[in-house]
Motif scaffolding. Structure first.
Motif, PDB file in Angstrom:
ATOM      1  N   ASP A  84       0.833  -1.204   0.000  1.00 52.86           N
ATOM      2  CA  ASP A  84       0.000   0.000   0.000  1.00 52.86           C
ATOM      3  C   ASP A  84       0.869   1.257   0.000  1.00 52.86           C
ATOM      4  O   ASP A  84       0.571   2.217  -0.710  1.00 52.86           O
ATOM      5  CB  ASP A  84      -0.931   0.028   1.213  1.00 52.86           C
ATOM      6  N   ASN A  85       1.922   1.258   0.788  1.00 56.50           N
ATOM      7  CA  ASN A  85       2.808   2.424   0.822  1.00 56.50           C
ATOM      8  C   ASN A  85       3.474   2.658  -0.527  1.00 56.50           C
ATOM      9  O   ASN A  85       3.658   3.797  -0.940  1.00 56.50           O
ATOM     10  CB  ASN A  85       3.879   2.262   1.902  1.00 56.50           C
ATOM     11  N   ASP A  88       2.020   6.155  -2.248  1.00 53.92           N
ATOM     12  CA  ASP A  88       2.985   7.118  -1.728  1.00 53.92           C
ATOM     13  C   ASP A  88       2.626   8.544  -2.164  1.00 53.92           C
ATOM     14  O   ASP A  88       2.176   8.748  -3.283  1.00 53.92           O
ATOM     15  CB  ASP A  88       4.372   6.772  -2.262  1.00 53.92           C
ATOM     16  N   TYR A 112       5.432  11.111   5.793  1.00 55.20           N
ATOM     17  CA  TYR A 112       6.219  10.089   5.104  1.00 55.20           C
ATOM     18  C   TYR A 112       7.051  10.740   4.009  1.00 55.20           C
ATOM     19  O   TYR A 112       6.613  11.681   3.368  1.00 55.20           O
ATOM     20  CB  TYR A 112       5.309   9.025   4.481  1.00 55.20           C
TER      21      TYR A 112
END
Length: 115
Positions: free
Chosen positions: A15-16, A20, A32
């Motif tokens: 997912d990241n 992003d 992040y």
């Protein structure tokens, strides 16, 4: 057991990678760092469009199984399922390594194709 052992599970970090933040402003808001080479999909596209396509393809797969494989032995059907599952999990590696971009395939097209 064998099916799970041969399947690459990319679990939590996926997912990241796909979601992003695309800009430094978004990065500052979320806390992040920006991944310059990530696909930067919207949550709507990633969860809704891809989720619906995955569900549709499950129905297509079930229909193909019911139509063409109902007379197969359990072992043959399971073996093919394991091989296909392993092969499709390798497509994640292609996208993580960004080879699809090198081949001129946009991330969203590749993601839809993986469904």
């Amino acid at each position: 057991f064998v099916a799970n052992a041969l399947s690459l599970s990319t679990g939590g970090f996926v997912d990241n990678f796909y979601l992003d933040p695309a800009t430094h402003e978004e990065s500052a808001r979320s806390g992040y760092p920006v991944c310059v080479d990530c696909p930067h999909f919207t949550a709507t596209f990633y969860y809704t469009v891809i989720g619906v396509l995955d569900s549709v393809m499950m129905v297509v797969g079930s229909t193909i199984f019911r139509t063409y494989m109902r007379d197969w032995t359990y072992h043959s059907a399971l073996s093919l399922s394991v091989i296909l599952s392993f092969g499709t999990s390798l497509l994640d590696v292609v996208q993580f390594k960004r080879w699809n971009v090198g081949l001129g395939i946009p991330d969203w097209v590749f993601m839809v194709g993986k469904s």
